[in-house]
Design a protein around this motif. Structure first.
Motif, PDB file in Angstrom:
ATOM      1  N   ARG A 138      85.659  64.200 114.486  1.00 45.36           N
ATOM      2  CA  ARG A 138      84.350  63.901 114.514  1.00 45.36           C
ATOM      3  C   ARG A 138      84.106  62.585 115.329  1.00 45.36           C
ATOM      4  O   ARG A 138      83.030  62.376 115.791  1.00 45.36           O
ATOM      5  N   VAL A 139      85.005  61.529 115.484  1.00 43.58           N
ATOM      6  CA  VAL A 139      84.742  60.663 116.361  1.00 43.58           C
ATOM      7  C   VAL A 139      85.915  60.581 117.289  1.00 43.58           C
ATOM      8  O   VAL A 139      87.150  60.860 117.075  1.00 43.58           O
ATOM      9  N   LEU A 143      75.972  68.178 125.297  1.00 38.62           N
ATOM     10  CA  LEU A 143      75.832  67.147 124.439  1.00 38.62           C
ATOM     11  C   LEU A 143      74.603  66.910 123.773  1.00 38.62           C
ATOM     12  O   LEU A 143      74.411  66.707 122.497  1.00 38.62           O
ATOM     13  N   LEU A 144      73.454  66.894 124.592  1.00 32.58           N
ATOM     14  CA  LEU A 144      72.072  67.202 124.034  1.00 32.58           C
ATOM     15  C   LEU A 144      71.859  68.190 122.808  1.00 32.58           C
ATOM     16  O   LEU A 144      71.042  68.040 121.840  1.00 32.58           O
ATOM     17  N   ASP A 145      72.510  69.455 123.444  1.00 36.50           N
ATOM     18  CA  ASP A 145      72.282  70.421 122.459  1.00 36.50           C
ATOM     19  C   ASP A 145      73.120  70.171 121.289  1.00 36.50           C
ATOM     20  O   ASP A 145      72.661  70.643 119.961  1.00 36.50           O
ATOM     21  N   LYS A 146      74.343  69.654 121.220  1.00 34.96           N
ATOM     22  CA  LYS A 146      75.100  69.408 120.050  1.00 34.96           C
ATOM     23  C   LYS A 146      74.544  68.414 119.330  1.00 34.96           C
ATOM     24  O   LYS A 146      74.897  68.144 118.031  1.00 34.96           O
ATOM     25  N   GLY A 147      73.672  67.685 119.911  1.00 38.67           N
ATOM     26  CA  GLY A 147      73.201  66.213 118.917  1.00 38.67           C
ATOM     27  C   GLY A 147      74.153  65.294 118.845  1.00 38.67           C
ATOM     28  O   GLY A 147      74.178  64.508 117.897  1.00 38.67           O
ATOM     29  N   THR A 148      75.136  65.199 119.688  1.00 41.19           N
ATOM     30  CA  THR A 148      76.015  64.333 119.671  1.00 41.19           C
ATOM     31  C   THR A 148      75.621  62.877 119.824  1.00 41.19           C
ATOM     32  O   THR A 148      75.017  62.650 120.818  1.00 41.19           O
ATOM     33  N   ASP A 149      76.190  61.767 119.033  1.00 43.00           N
ATOM     34  CA  ASP A 149      75.798  60.304 119.208  1.00 43.00           C
ATOM     35  C   ASP A 149      76.866  59.929 120.242  1.00 43.00           C
ATOM     36  O   ASP A 149      78.123  59.839 120.202  1.00 43.00           O
ATOM     37  N   ILE A 150      76.247  59.704 121.379  1.00 43.79           N
ATOM     38  CA  ILE A 150      77.049  59.176 122.633  1.00 43.79           C
ATOM     39  C   ILE A 150      76.793  57.863 123.102  1.00 43.79           C
ATOM     40  O   ILE A 150      75.605  57.379 123.321  1.00 43.79           O
ATOM     41  N   LYS A 151      77.943  57.153 123.502  1.00 43.41           N
ATOM     42  CA  LYS A 151      77.932  55.872 124.402  1.00 43.41           C
ATOM     43  C   LYS A 151      78.271  56.712 125.819  1.00 43.41           C
ATOM     44  O   LYS A 151      79.584  56.860 125.959  1.00 43.41           O
ATOM     45  N   GLU A 152      77.430  56.844 126.778  1.00 44.53           N
ATOM     46  CA  GLU A 152      77.997  57.460 127.941  1.00 44.53           C
ATOM     47  C   GLU A 152      78.440  56.554 129.067  1.00 44.53           C
ATOM     48  O   GLU A 152      79.233  57.057 129.704  1.00 44.53           O
ATOM     49  N   LEU A 182      81.045  60.074 120.280  1.00 44.27           N
ATOM     50  CA  LEU A 182      81.738  60.024 121.371  1.00 44.27           C
ATOM     51  C   LEU A 182      81.555  59.062 122.264  1.00 44.27           C
ATOM     52  O   LEU A 182      80.335  58.566 122.674  1.00 44.27           O
ATOM     53  N   TYR A 183      82.567  58.216 122.570  1.00 41.40           N
ATOM     54  CA  TYR A 183      82.352  56.856 123.265  1.00 41.40           C
ATOM     55  C   TYR A 183      83.069  57.064 124.735  1.00 41.40           C
ATOM     56  O   TYR A 183      84.208  57.083 124.540  1.00 41.40           O
TER      57      TYR A 183
END
Length: 509
Positions: free
Chosen positions: A392-393, A438-447, A418-419
């Protein structure tokens, strides 16, 4: 029924109208006073609880409480208290709780009520205990005198306290403790943040029920001798201990929590005899290898900030119960494939700030968090992570990644955080597919930001319009939808998400 209601109304009304100035009488037997200079004289004799705070009462005497025979709880917080006359509390035969916090007392009040169960005197200027201080307090269960000025202590002074269960003396600057006291019911002893260098051989044999011992922040050079068998938790962090021998821990059959962080450990092979340990912290030491054998019941193991350059399969053998493993800041260059194959319940693995060049192979399928921040990883392949279906992380920030395969992310169905920032991203059209996924998955991301090509350098690749314009051929089918999502992403990726080291590794994901 009506008569009862009328009676109660009159009773409360009478209590409220007689409430002392600068006090609150929220209930008939509880009074709270603020910014007063003397103890109010018109307090009812049957008052049960009296709280006084932020006041200027320099001196207490017998007449202040002589009419409060029913008082059970007295709290004097930050009230400028300097002296308390002998026998001041003599009339308080029912007093059970007394707290005099953040005042200027230099000694323990004399002739305390015999029914007292809780005495808290933290943040004063008490510099010594005298034999008569605790005489007659056979019902006292809790004694707290932290953050005072006790340079030395004769433990014999506590001998009358046969029912004492909690003793807190941290933050006093004590150099030595002499004498012993048989305290058969003491379960919690806190002597942290003093200057203690040793304990006499038989000191702890007189505490047969001790379960929690806090000795962090002292100057101990070894594990104290003859610790009681009843001990469940032992904190020795921030001392000067160089080794842990088997004989130091052999008798601790019930110990489940041991903290040795911030010492000078060169060896810890004696840990294997503490067979019931479930939590072990040996971080911030000078260990170059893991012990030959660790307790098999360990669930949490912290070896961060040591000098362990490699982890081999044999090092982790037998740790089937392990859930949390920390190996940060070790200068690690080698993590053998399948080194964690014995750790069939591992949930969280932290290996940040090392010298790893790739994601270790054969990580346990049970992982929910993987932290590889600050290594030298330049590529993540599908074969590295495809089996991590519970992850998950994933933290890959501050590595050497220039790109990441969208198939890697598709193989992680439960990924939520995802970092990726701090990497030298090459923002070619390949990354466009990744960010759409990533947008489709709704992932919380620091890109993170683009390093290449020059035309989008410095832009965040999850919201780069320059990148989008350069890659129109990739968005021909979903151009409008992608642009709409990117507008949303400019807001969502700008939020303050879970930061660097704020993970709660104890949380169940």
């Amino acid at each position: 029924m009506i008569i009862t209601i009328v009676y109660l109304t009159l009773f409360f009304s009478s209590c409220l109208t007689s409430c002392p100035r600068r006090c609150r009488c929220d209930s008939p037997r509880t009074i709270q006073c603020y910014r007063i200079s003397t103890i109010p004289s018109n307090i009812a004799a049957d008052i049960g609880k009296l709280y006084i705070s932020h006041s200027k009462i320099r001196h207490l005497q017998f007449s202040d409480f002589s009419e409060m025979s029913g008082l059970q709880e007295l709290v004097l917080f930050s009230s400028g208290m300097e002296t308390i006359e002998n026998n001041t509390f003599k009339a308080l035969n029912d007093l059970k709780v007394m707290e005099v916090w953040s005042n200027k007392l230099t000694s323990i009040p004399r002739s305390l009520p015999s029914k007292l169960e809780v005495l808290k005197l933290g943040d004063n200027s008490i510099h010594s205990f005298n034999p008569p201080d605790f005489g007659g307090l056979t019902k006292l269960r809790v004694l707290e005198v932290p953050n005072n000025l006790l340079n030395t202590l004769s433990f014999e002074v506590f001998s009358p306290l046969s029912n004492l269960q909690t003793l807190i003396l941290d933050g006093n600057g004590m150099h030595t403790i002499s004498g012993v006291a048989y305290l058969p019911n003491l379960k919690y002893l806190n002597l942290e943040n003093n200057k203690l260098m040793f304990f006499y051989e038989n000191f702890f044999t007189h505490l047969p029920s001790l379960e929690y011992l806090r000795l962090a922040g002292n100057q101990l050079v070894r594990v104290p001798p003859q610790l009681p068998k009843s001990l469940l938790s032992l904190r020795l962090d921030r001392n000067n201990i160089k080794s842990v021998r088997a004989r130091d821990l052999r008798q601790l059959e019930s110990l489940f929590d041991l903290n040795l962080s911030g010492n000078q450990l060169l060896s810890a092979d004696g840990l294997q005899v503490a067979t019931n340990l479930t939590s072990l912290d040996v971080s911030k030491n000078q260990l170059s290898t893991l012990p030959q054998k660790l307790p098999s019941k360990l669930q949490r193991l912290d070896y961060s900030n040591n000098q362990i350059s490699r982890i081999m399969v044999q090092d982790m053998k037998g740790l089937a119960s392990l859930k949390h493993l920390f190996l940060d800041n070790n200068g690690m260059i080698l993590f053998e494939d399948k080194a964690l194959q014995w750790c069939v319940h591992l949930s969280n693995l932290a290996m940040e700030q090392n010298l790893l060049t790739s994601v270790p192979l054969g990580l346990p399928v049970t992982l929910s968090r993987l932290d590889l921040k600050g290594n030298k990883i330049d590529e993540v392949g599908v074969h590295d992570v495809k089996h991590l279906k519970h992850l998950r992380v994933l933290n890959l920030r501050n590595n050497k990644l220039t790109s990441i395969d969208d198939e890697v992310l598709e193989s992680l169905p439960r990924l939520r955080h995802l970092y990726l920032d701090g990497n030298p991203w090459n923002c070619t059209c390949h990354l466009l597919k990744v960010r759409t996924l990533l947008l489709d998955k709704g992932t919380d991301i620091k890109e993170g930001q683009c390093a290449e090509p020059p035309y989008c350098r410095g832009e965040r690749w999850m919201s780069s319009n320059t990148m989008l314009r350069q890659c129109e051929t990739y968005t021909s089918d979903k151009g409008k939808e992608s642009k709409r999502k990117l507008k949303v992403s400019k807001v969502s990726t700008g939020k303050s998400h879970t930061e660097d080291d704020d993970y709660d590794y104890d949380a169940e994901y």
